[in-house]
Design an enzyme around this catalytic site. Structure first.
Site, PDB file in Angstrom:
ATOM      1  N   THR A   1     -11.533  -4.974   2.608  1.00 47.43           N
ATOM      2  CA  THR A   1     -10.749  -5.302   3.869  1.00 47.43           C
ATOM      3  C   THR A   1      -9.902  -6.193   3.727  1.00 47.43           C
ATOM      4  O   THR A   1      -8.671  -6.378   3.957  1.00 47.43           O
ATOM      5  CB  THR A   1     -11.683  -5.626   5.220  1.00 47.43           C
ATOM      6  OG1 THR A   1     -12.754  -4.453   5.112  1.00 47.43           O
ATOM      7  CG2 THR A   1     -10.985  -5.794   6.306  1.00 47.43           C
TER       8      THR A   1
ATOM      9  N   LYS B   1     -23.798  -2.686   2.095  1.00 48.93           N
ATOM     10  CA  LYS B   1     -22.941  -1.569   2.374  1.00 48.93           C
ATOM     11  C   LYS B   1     -23.811  -0.307   2.576  1.00 48.93           C
ATOM     12  O   LYS B   1     -24.580  -0.132   1.455  1.00 48.93           O
ATOM     13  CB  LYS B   1     -21.778  -1.313   1.473  1.00 48.93           C
ATOM     14  CG  LYS B   1     -20.856  -2.333   1.487  1.00 48.93           C
ATOM     15  CD  LYS B   1     -19.461  -2.207   1.154  1.00 48.93           C
ATOM     16  CE  LYS B   1     -18.928  -1.549   2.318  1.00 48.93           C
ATOM     17  NZ  LYS B   1     -17.461  -1.100   2.004  1.00 48.93           N
TER      18      LYS B   1
ATOM     19  N   ARG C   1       0.706  -1.236  -0.086  1.00 47.85           N
ATOM     20  CA  ARG C   1      -0.011  -0.046   0.021  1.00 47.85           C
ATOM     21  C   ARG C   1       0.705   1.219  -0.113  1.00 47.85           C
ATOM     22  O   ARG C   1       0.470   2.312  -0.740  1.00 47.85           O
ATOM     23  CB  ARG C   1      -0.931  -0.036   1.330  1.00 47.85           C
ATOM     24  CG  ARG C   1      -1.582   1.211   1.494  1.00 47.85           C
ATOM     25  CD  ARG C   1      -2.544   1.743   0.273  1.00 47.85           C
ATOM     26  NE  ARG C   1      -2.704   3.150   0.521  1.00 47.85           N
ATOM     27  CZ  ARG C   1      -3.528   4.021  -0.559  1.00 47.85           C
ATOM     28  NH1 ARG C   1      -3.598   3.295  -1.605  1.00 47.85           N
ATOM     29  NH2 ARG C   1      -3.728   5.310  -0.217  1.00 47.85           N
TER      30      ARG C   1
HETATM   31  N1  LIG Z   1     -15.180   1.660  -5.643  1.00 41.74           N
HETATM   32  C1  LIG Z   1     -15.983   0.849  -5.398  1.00 41.74           C
HETATM   33  N2  LIG Z   1     -17.166   0.570  -6.250  1.00 41.74           N
HETATM   34  C2  LIG Z   1     -18.174  -0.191  -5.935  1.00 41.74           C
HETATM   35  N3  LIG Z   1     -17.976  -1.186  -4.834  1.00 41.74           N
HETATM   36  C3  LIG Z   1     -17.189  -1.020  -4.008  1.00 41.74           C
HETATM   37  C4  LIG Z   1     -15.883  -0.041  -4.226  1.00 41.74           C
HETATM   38  N4  LIG Z   1     -15.058  -0.137  -3.190  1.00 41.74           N
HETATM   39  C5  LIG Z   1     -15.674  -1.127  -2.420  1.00 41.74           C
HETATM   40  N5  LIG Z   1     -16.704  -1.439  -2.924  1.00 41.74           N
HETATM   41  C6  LIG Z   1     -17.692  -2.559  -2.214  1.00 41.74           C
HETATM   42  O1  LIG Z   1     -17.455  -2.844  -0.836  1.00 41.74           O
HETATM   43  C7  LIG Z   1     -16.778  -4.191  -0.760  1.00 41.74           C
HETATM   44  C8  LIG Z   1     -15.565  -4.172   0.384  1.00 41.74           C
HETATM   45  O2  LIG Z   1     -16.106  -3.663   1.599  1.00 41.74           O
HETATM   46  S1  LIG Z   1     -14.855  -3.352   2.739  1.00 41.74           S
HETATM   47  O3  LIG Z   1     -14.583  -4.655   3.170  1.00 41.74           O
HETATM   48  O4  LIG Z   1     -15.832  -2.714   3.919  1.00 41.74           O
HETATM   49  N6  LIG Z   1     -13.724  -2.610   2.470  1.00 41.74           N
HETATM   50  C9  LIG Z   1     -13.792  -1.537   1.633  1.00 41.74           C
HETATM   51  O5  LIG Z   1     -14.870  -0.972   1.218  1.00 41.74           O
HETATM   52  C10 LIG Z   1     -12.339  -0.887   1.521  1.00 41.74           C
HETATM   53  C11 LIG Z   1     -11.533  -1.409   1.909  1.00 41.74           C
HETATM   54  S2  LIG Z   1     -10.233  -0.613   1.333  1.00 41.74           S
HETATM   55  C12 LIG Z   1     -11.061   0.570   0.263  1.00 41.74           C
HETATM   56  C13 LIG Z   1     -10.645   1.755  -0.168  1.00 41.74           C
HETATM   57  N7  LIG Z   1      -9.336   2.238  -0.224  1.00 41.74           N
HETATM   58  C14 LIG Z   1      -9.242   3.263  -0.969  1.00 41.74           C
HETATM   59  C15 LIG Z   1      -7.975   3.973  -1.079  1.00 41.74           C
HETATM   60  C16 LIG Z   1      -8.077   5.015  -2.035  1.00 41.74           C
HETATM   61  C17 LIG Z   1      -9.113   5.533  -2.831  1.00 41.74           C
HETATM   62  O6  LIG Z   1      -9.013   6.456  -3.592  1.00 41.74           O
HETATM   63  C18 LIG Z   1     -10.233   4.665  -2.524  1.00 41.74           C
HETATM   64  C19 LIG Z   1     -10.075   3.694  -1.638  1.00 41.74           C
HETATM   65  S3  LIG Z   1     -11.592   2.545  -1.306  1.00 41.74           S
HETATM   66  N8  LIG Z   1     -12.291   0.099   0.439  1.00 41.74           N
HETATM   67  C20 LIG Z   1     -16.410  -4.631  -1.984  1.00 41.74           C
HETATM   68  O7  LIG Z   1     -16.535  -5.879  -1.978  1.00 41.74           O
HETATM   69  C21 LIG Z   1     -17.365  -3.852  -2.773  1.00 41.74           C
HETATM   70  O8  LIG Z   1     -18.632  -4.995  -2.866  1.00 41.74           O
END
Ligand SMILES: Nc1ncnc2c1ncn2[C@@H]1O[C@H](COS(=O)(=O)NC(=O)c2csc(-c3nc4ccc(O)cc4s3)n2)[C@@H](O)[C@H]1O
Length: 543
Positions: A340, A440, A215
């Site tokens: 996550t 979500k 990361r």
């Molecule tokens: N951009 C997206 N578009 C559509 N769906 C999205 C998504 N991101 C997560 N999801 C959904 O959340 C689920 C995961 O949920 S979760 O476990 O709570 N984890 C997360 O949602 C999670 C863990 S890290 C993270 C990110 N880090 C970033 C760093 C920089 C940046 O510019 C943007 C982001 S998003 N997101 C995914 O499987 C998916 O279903």
């Protein structure tokens, strides 16, 4: 011979630096020790400097070790977004002791279940979360010590950090006299984060130090990083206890950014903060994007400092992205996608090729594929399937849960995301649906199984099914189908209140309750969630 249709992240512009995440963070904090602002609380304008984080985290590391913890223990942190949040996190990372973070908005029942997974020995708590921690500690014998992270004084006999570290480090303490431990970053657990994954109840996601150091490469990348110039301000509205906020913020320390922090979203304060701190970059969940697209408040503030808006964590409508870009006069919206289970984002829209509606391209050190679950084949451009990832960044597995691990990471090391999507000819990915049952709401996870278990504890409820109903602002609203015991009656509000009394606000049944004769299930008794969704889709819109 590698199978075809594997999408590789771009050639890295930087190597994964050697050593643990703790060692790299220690070096970065020391390197930026002259910077007066590391985290600013936009509510109070309180500031913690890089030097203060460096010294406090080193003192805590020495104290935690001399208190008697080692790599077989876990350090717990339960706090709202707080300028002192990362001091115990960094200390544990220096020592190679796993960190487990908890949502400060959990109820007693939720936190008890959550802590029974990672079983922390020391809990670092904010003042605000302290009553919750002390209540659950009464039934959790593995918590031997509670320390308050944001008080200059002990509280009702619970030591603050200053008291705790004074026992092991005196006024002559030199942070440079402490050095983070050496260990294999691929093997050592850095954090245990909460996620319900593709099915079932919340589990502990085990992330190695290598996950974090990959990361850190992404955050230094000018094409995929949010900002790479030290002391650039970034306004973060994502919760630190969640992977999105945890791993973006830790990676901001590696670049020496100035993190302007909000504990929760308040429209006017959010806009005033951008204006007053002349913020160039904001990182927000999609509900804030809807606010930026539609709220008349936006026109009352000077947001001309904004040159980058980054979002992720949940689906973002293309129309919302276009509306925000147009209103804020931006070339496009930076979108990231992660789980996550993948530590942080594994796909981000490249700054030099933003494709509206796309969740980005696989990052360096990440491999992705779109899997046809019927044939096991990786699909080509435009074809829809389950998106899978392979990388040293993905989790080692679920903590003490080999069955759930095997269900998520296959024998070839591919992590099955549970998301349905495709990529175009340029390798831009698009998420179109979710295969998994995860709901979500505002980017927060809601595990249907958790709410179903609670509903089944109600004496008047014979069966229940929980799903997410679409909502422009929240993304999805948790909703329940309920079968009543014969002769029993309940109102929708009684069911909603029953759940609301036991869970954090993000899990409330905002999508409503429908009373049915039976819950749609398959021959093996497994809930047919698609049919649950259809029950709500057919429900007459509320007046
Ligand atoms: N951009 C997206 N578009 C559509 N769906 C999205 C998504 N991101 C997560 N999801 C959904 O959340 C689920 C995961 O949920 S979760 O476990 O709570 N984890 C997360 O949602 C999670 C863990 S890290 C993270 C990110 N880090 C970033 C760093 C920089 C940046 O510019 C943007 C982001 S998003 N997101 C995914 O499987 C998916 O279903």
């Amino acid at each position: 011979m590698e199978e075809e249709n594997i999408r590789h992240g771009e050639r890295p512009r930087d190597i994964v630096h050697p050593g643990s995440a703790g060692q790299q963070l220690y070096q970065s904090l020391y390197k930026f020790a002259s910077f007066p602002e590391a985290i600013i609380d936009a509510h109070t304008n309180e500031v913690i400097s890089y030097a203060q984080i460096f010294e406090t985290s080193c003192r805590l590391a020495v104290s935690i070790e001399q208190y008697g913890l080692n790599e077989n223990n876990v350090v717990g942190v339960c706090s709202e977004n707080n300028i002192n949040f990362f001091n115990p996190v960094l200390a544990a990372l220096y020592l190679g002791i796993p960190v487990a973070t908890s949502n400060d908005m959990y109820t007693d029942g939720e936190l008890t279940g959550h802590l029974n997974i990672s079983k922390p020995t020391i809990m670092f708590s904010s003042k605000k979360a302290l009553p919750l921690i002390l209540r659950v500690q009464q039934n959790l014998s593995f918590i031997k010590k509670v320390v308050v992270i944001d008080s200059m004084y002990d509280i009702n006999g619970v030591e603050c950090v200053s008291t705790f570290v004074a026992r092991y480090t005196d006024h002559t303490f030199d942070p440079l006299s402490f050095t983070p431990k050496d260990f294999d970053p691929l093997e050592k657990i850095a954090l245990i984060m909460s996620s319900s994954g593709t099915t079932g109840l919340p589990k502990g996601v085990v992330l190695s130090h290598r996950s974090l150091t990959i990361r850190f490469v992404h955050s230094r990348d000018p094409i995929y990083g949010t900002r790479t110039v030290p002391q650039t301000s970034i306004l973060s509205l994502v919760p630190f206890h969640h992977a999105f906020g945890m791993f973006t913020t830790l990676s901001y320390f590696v670049v020496g950014l100035k993190v302007v922090m909000l504990k929760k979203f308040e429209g006017a304060l959010f806009l005033k903060t951008i204006q007053n701190y002349k913020i160039p970059t904001i990182v927000v969940a999609p509900p804030v994007m809807v606010f930026l697209a539609k709220s008349p408040l936006v026109d009352q503030y000077d947001l001309s400092s904004l040159t980058e808006v980054a979002t992720g964590g949940a689906p973002l409508g293309k129309d919302v992205a276009e509306a925000v870009a147009k209103r804020l006069k931006l070339p496009g919206i930076i979108q990231g996608y992660g789980l996550t289970e993948t530590c942080c984002a594994v796909m981000i829209t490249p700054h030099n090729a933003v494709k509206t509606g796309s969740t980005g391209r696989p990052l360096p050190y990440i491999k992705a594929k779109v899997l046809d679950n019927a044939t096991g084949k990786a699909l080509g451009p435009g074809e829809r399937g389950e998106i899978c990832f392979q990388s040293e960044m993905i989790m080692k597995g679920y903590y003490n849960n080999p069955e759930a691990t095997i269900d998520t990471i296959d024998k070839d090391g591919w992590l099955h995301s549970g998301d349905i999507g495709y990529y175009d000819e340029d390798g831009n990915f698009f998420i179109v649906d979710r295969l998994k049952e995860l709901i979500k709401y505002k980017g927060y996870q809601v595990a249907p199984a958790e709410l179903e278990n609670l509903l089944l504890q109600h004496p008047s409820i014979a069966d229940a099914g929980v799903t997410g109903v679409p909502d422009e602002f929240g993304g999805q609203l948790p909703a329940a189908c309920v079968v009543l015991e014969s002769g029993k009656t309940l109102t929708e509000k009684e069911v909603q209140d029953f759940i609301a009394a036991q869970v954090t606000p993000t899990k409330h049944l905002r999508g409503g309750v429908v009373f049915v004769d039976s819950i749609p299930k398959g021959p093996t008794g497994k809930l047919i969630r698609k049919e649950l969704r259809e029950i709500f889709a057919q429900r007459a819109p509320k007046s």
